[in-house]
Design a protein around this motif. Structure first.
Motif, PDB file in Angstrom:
ATOM      1  N   ASP A  65       0.825  -1.208   0.000  1.00  0.00           N
ATOM      2  CA  ASP A  65       0.000   0.000   0.000  1.00  0.00           C
ATOM      3  C   ASP A  65       0.859   1.258   0.000  1.00  0.00           C
ATOM      4  OD1 ASP A  65      -2.170  -1.662   0.077  1.00  0.00           O
ATOM      5  OD2 ASP A  65      -2.786  -1.157   2.122  1.00  0.00           O
ATOM      6  N   VAL A  66       1.891   1.267   0.831  1.00  0.00           N
ATOM      7  CA  VAL A  66       2.761   2.446   0.912  1.00  0.00           C
ATOM      8  C   VAL A  66       3.497   2.647  -0.404  1.00  0.00           C
ATOM      9  CG1 VAL A  66       4.822   3.381   2.033  1.00  0.00           C
ATOM     10  CG2 VAL A  66       2.996   2.389   3.412  1.00  0.00           C
ATOM     11  N   LEU A  67       3.986   1.569  -1.005  1.00  0.00           N
ATOM     12  CA  LEU A  67       4.678   1.688  -2.292  1.00  0.00           C
ATOM     13  C   LEU A  67       3.752   2.275  -3.354  1.00  0.00           C
ATOM     14  CD1 LEU A  67       7.273   0.994  -3.942  1.00  0.00           C
ATOM     15  CD2 LEU A  67       6.171  -1.182  -4.490  1.00  0.00           C
ATOM     16  N   LEU A  68       2.496   1.839  -3.366  1.00  0.00           N
ATOM     17  CA  LEU A  68       1.562   2.260  -4.408  1.00  0.00           C
ATOM     18  C   LEU A  68       0.855   3.564  -4.084  1.00  0.00           C
ATOM     19  CD1 LEU A  68      -0.139  -1.144  -5.299  1.00  0.00           C
ATOM     20  CD2 LEU A  68       1.569   0.099  -6.634  1.00  0.00           C
ATOM     21  N   TRP A  69       0.356   3.679  -2.839  1.00  0.00           N
ATOM     22  CA  TRP A  69      -0.554   4.779  -2.503  1.00  0.00           C
ATOM     23  C   TRP A  69      -0.056   5.674  -1.375  1.00  0.00           C
ATOM     24  CZ3 TRP A  69      -3.357  -0.230  -2.739  1.00  0.00           C
ATOM     25  CH2 TRP A  69      -3.831  -0.492  -4.014  1.00  0.00           C
ATOM     26  N   ALA A  77      -1.823  -2.042 -10.556  1.00  0.00           N
ATOM     27  CA  ALA A  77      -1.042  -0.892 -10.099  1.00  0.00           C
ATOM     28  C   ALA A  77       0.419  -1.273  -9.871  1.00  0.00           C
ATOM     29  CB  ALA A  77      -1.655  -0.326  -8.822  1.00  0.00           C
ATOM     30  N   LEU A  78       0.645  -2.454  -9.288  1.00  0.00           N
ATOM     31  CA  LEU A  78       2.020  -2.903  -9.085  1.00  0.00           C
ATOM     32  C   LEU A  78       2.739  -3.081 -10.422  1.00  0.00           C
ATOM     33  CD1 LEU A  78       1.586  -5.494  -6.183  1.00  0.00           C
ATOM     34  CD2 LEU A  78       2.917  -3.370  -6.079  1.00  0.00           C
ATOM     35  N   CYS A  79       2.061  -3.685 -11.385  1.00  0.00           N
ATOM     36  CA  CYS A  79       2.692  -3.888 -12.694  1.00  0.00           C
ATOM     37  C   CYS A  79       2.948  -2.566 -13.403  1.00  0.00           C
ATOM     38  CB  CYS A  79       1.835  -4.818 -13.545  1.00  0.00           C
ATOM     39  SG  CYS A  79       1.882  -6.548 -12.989  1.00  0.00           S
ATOM     40  N   ASP A  80       2.027  -1.617 -13.279  1.00  0.00           N
ATOM     41  CA  ASP A  80       2.248  -0.297 -13.871  1.00  0.00           C
ATOM     42  C   ASP A  80       3.476   0.374 -13.256  1.00  0.00           C
ATOM     43  OD1 ASP A  80       0.057  -0.585 -15.494  1.00  0.00           O
ATOM     44  OD2 ASP A  80      -1.299   0.601 -14.229  1.00  0.00           O
ATOM     45  N   TRP A  81       3.664   0.166 -11.954  1.00  0.00           N
ATOM     46  CA  TRP A  81       4.834   0.745 -11.276  1.00  0.00           C
ATOM     47  C   TRP A  81       6.112   0.021 -11.692  1.00  0.00           C
ATOM     48  CZ3 TRP A  81       8.723  -0.884  -8.044  1.00  0.00           C
ATOM     49  CH2 TRP A  81       9.447   0.118  -7.400  1.00  0.00           C
ATOM     50  N   GLY A  82       6.038  -1.293 -11.858  1.00  0.00           N
ATOM     51  CA  GLY A  82       7.245  -2.075 -12.068  1.00  0.00           C
ATOM     52  C   GLY A  82       7.717  -2.184 -13.501  1.00  0.00           C
ATOM     53  N   ARG A  83       6.817  -2.029 -14.480  1.00  0.00           N
ATOM     54  CA  ARG A  83       7.228  -2.228 -15.871  1.00  0.00           C
ATOM     55  C   ARG A  83       8.364  -1.311 -16.300  1.00  0.00           C
ATOM     56  NH1 ARG A  83       1.646  -2.477 -16.794  1.00  0.00           N
ATOM     57  NH2 ARG A  83       0.900  -4.616 -17.137  1.00  0.00           N
ATOM     58  N   PRO A  84       8.310  -0.006 -15.999  1.00  0.00           N
ATOM     59  CA  PRO A  84       9.419   0.860 -16.426  1.00  0.00           C
ATOM     60  C   PRO A  84      10.759   0.483 -15.793  1.00  0.00           C
ATOM     61  CG  PRO A  84       7.495   2.164 -15.790  1.00  0.00           C
ATOM     62  CD  PRO A  84       7.225   0.763 -15.349  1.00  0.00           C
ATOM     63  N   LEU A  85      10.715  -0.299 -14.721  1.00  0.00           N
ATOM     64  CA  LEU A  85      11.940  -0.718 -14.034  1.00  0.00           C
ATOM     65  C   LEU A  85      12.388  -2.106 -14.461  1.00  0.00           C
ATOM     66  CD1 LEU A  85      10.863   0.558 -10.498  1.00  0.00           C
ATOM     67  CD2 LEU A  85      12.396   1.689 -12.109  1.00  0.00           C
ATOM     68  N   GLN A  99      11.474   8.276   0.024  1.00  0.00           N
ATOM     69  CA  GLN A  99      12.829   7.753   0.208  1.00  0.00           C
ATOM     70  C   GLN A  99      12.876   6.257  -0.110  1.00  0.00           C
ATOM     71  OE1 GLN A  99      14.868   8.756   3.909  1.00  0.00           O
ATOM     72  NE2 GLN A  99      15.851   6.748   3.956  1.00  0.00           N
ATOM     73  N   VAL A 100      11.871   5.508   0.372  1.00  0.00           N
ATOM     74  CA  VAL A 100      11.831   4.068   0.100  1.00  0.00           C
ATOM     75  C   VAL A 100      11.626   3.812  -1.386  1.00  0.00           C
ATOM     76  CG1 VAL A 100      10.511   1.949   0.499  1.00  0.00           C
ATOM     77  CG2 VAL A 100      11.055   3.465   2.413  1.00  0.00           C
TER      78      VAL A 100
END
Length: 546
Positions: free
Chosen positions: A161-165, A182-190, A324-325
């Motif tokens: 939750d903290v990573l996403l929201w 949401a996790l995949c949207d965050w992770g794909r560019p990485l 920071q995280v």
């Protein structure tokens, strides 16, 4: 090398969790009582004053150590369900995974796979198409520790939750489609292929099946009979529709596979990964471990104070600490793949726990007032012999007090404590470590420091105990029992949590957890023996943690 050292140095300073030596006093009932004066100070393991440093009550070294030691092991992550660490991980090329569904279609959107057939089969309904898959290449993922797939409001989903929201979102505990997208949207560019989580078994969330997986087989299996499952699960909104009879092939005779029993077998396959090496089909990259136990995340320090690990959460984390995280995780995922030292920190953590877990427990047993001996002198002599077993590798012929009592001046014991505390880390060059490894290095060394400090203090009391009278032996035993008990409470190792007495044939040891709680007490995590047949009949009760 210099730039690496400069990167590491801030983490070493930030993660130092020690204060000036505590003042020990003997209470009326024997054990040492400790106070924690002063500000954090880095130990150098030199003089009497420096080695005998008490951990700062805000120190997280032991928490980070436990995270490293428990990665991808079901037992410790069930016991301490609110995970705090995120770590890059790899599913190796050629690994077999399973995806059960009601139709034979390959997923075209992010979806889940299981590591064992039984886990995936519970997702089948009136029909059961089981797609067996193989990783085309090494898959890059992030693993969330703890019981990170549990649908509970009290912490297991916090790190996601903290990573996403930016904060825990109890309103989204059942929003699993939104979460995976949401996790995949965050992770794909990485460059991430997905994520790994755990409930009663480990699971992988795959973002692009066509890119990552190839089909081995797609089989139309005998479906599960779901008629025995409850229509309502506590905490889950609404009522499940009455299940349709399974679609059985013409000519089938007898009962089809039962959903309750299959759910039980899915749980059993999870227990295969209770202890090290854990889920070995996922390989963590220790050089990239990011953790909310990082003491530089100042907004979480006060929230941790005085709480045990079961109740630690990420509520109240600041926007600054959240970013920071996120930034640290992005940095870890985008740096060179071989940027770490190659040190197997998980193995080092296991070496420490293997060496001390059983021996500390036995020493506490010997010192316990509830353990029967012929007299205090016999108890003290046996405890002294056990201490020698634990400290003998670090005691040289010069480590002898100049005068008695040995505890009057502890300068003679400083080298013993130093050798003991640095045995796993003394030759590791700091300039080869990533900042995340520097944090683990500090966690290992400072956890060992406290183990060795306590043992040496006990050794000083027992050094000449064989020449003492019964009153002296009793006093030494009572004082040191408190020392070892406090140490074990601080370490909080999962090795000390088990079913007692052990379980018999046809039983297994179960920690009440999602989705199999025992009643409404979500914090009753005392392990108990459960019969195979009883669990297979009764499983299916769930709870959301509200």
């Amino acid at each position: 090398m210099m730039w690496q050292l400069l990167c590491v140095l801030p983490y070493l300073l930030a993660t130092t969790g020690f204060v000036l030596p505590s003042v020990f006093s003997r209470s009326s009932n024997g054990p040492f009582q400790a106070t924690f004066p002063g500000q954090p100070e880095s130990p150098t393991h030199g003089s009497d004053r420096e080695w005998n440093l008490t951990p700062n009550p805000n120190s997280t070294h032991h928490l980070i150590f436990n995270s490293v030691h428990g990665l991808l092991q079901r037992w410790p992550n069930t016991l301490r369900r609110n995970g705090h660490s995120l770590i890059p991980a790899t599913i190796p090329k050629g690994t077999i995974l399973y995806h059960g569904r009601a139709d034979p279609q390959m997923p075209i959107s992010p979806d889940w796979v299981a590591f064992d057939f039984e886990h995936s089969a519970i997702l089948c309904f009136r029909s059961c198409h089981m797609i067996s898959l193989q990783a085309k290449r090494d898959l890059r993922l992030v693993y969330f520790d703890g019981l990170s797939a549990a649908k509970m409001k009290d912490g297991p989903l916090d790190s996601q939750d903290v990573l996403l929201w930016g904060r825990p979102r109890p309103d989204k505990i059942f929003s699993e489609i939104e979460r995976i997208e949401a996790l995949c949207d965050w992770g794909r560019p990485l460059g991430l292929d997905g994520f790994v989580r755990m409930e009663f078994h480990f699971e992988a969330m795959i973002c692009n099946f066509l890119d990552a997986m190839e089909v081995i087989s797609s089989l139309d299996l005998i479906p599960l009979d779901r008629s025995t499952m409850p229509r309502h699960l506590p905490g889950v909104p609404g009522t499940f529709p009455k299940p349709s009879p399974p679609k059985l092939p013409p000519g089938w005779r007898g009962s089809p596979p039962d959903m309750r029993r299959n759910g039980f077998e899915a749980f059993v396959t999870g227990t295969w990964h209770d202890r090290a090496p854990g889920e070995s089909r996922v390989r963590p990259d220790y050089s990239g471990l990011v953790t909310f136990y990082d003491p530089s995340l100042s907004s979480l320090v006060k929230a941790r104070y005085g709480k045990d690990r079961l109740h630690l959460r990420l509520e109240g984390i600041s926007a600054l600490d959240t970013e920071q995280v996120r930034n640290e995780l992005r940095t870890v995922l985008t740096r060179e793949r071989d940027g770490g030292s190659g040190i197997d920190w998980g193995s080092i953590a296991r070496v420490v726990t293997e060496r001390y877990a059983g021996r500390l427990e036995y020493l506490r047993f010997l010192l316990s007032p509830n353990t029967t001996f012929a007299g205090p002198l016999e108890r003290a002599a046996i405890a002294r012999a056990q201490l020698l077993v634990m400290l003998a590798p670090y005691i040289t012929t010069t480590d002898v007090p100049e005068r008695l009592p040995a505890s009057a001046n502890l300068s003679w014991a400083a080298p013993v404590a130093q050798r003991c505390a640095t045995t796993q880390t003394s030759l590791i060059p700091l300039d080869i470590l990533t900042p995340q490894e520097a944090r683990i290095h500090a966690a290992v060394e400072n956890t060992l420091h406290e183990i060795c400090r306590r043992l040496v203090l006990v050794w000083a009391e027992f050094f000449d105990v064989e020449a003492a009278d019964e009153a002296g032996a009793t006093e030494a035993t009572e004082m040191t029992y408190g020392q070892i008990s406090e140490l074990m409470e601080w370490l909080d190792w999962s090795e000390w949590v088990r079913c007692e007495p052990g379980c018999g044939l046809g039983e297994f040891c179960h920690i009440p957890s999602w989705p199999y709680f025992d009643g409404d007490d979500l914090y009753n995590i005392i392990p108990r023996c459960i019969s195979f047949e009883g669990f297979a009949r009764e499983s299916g009760v769930s709870h959301d943690g509200s």
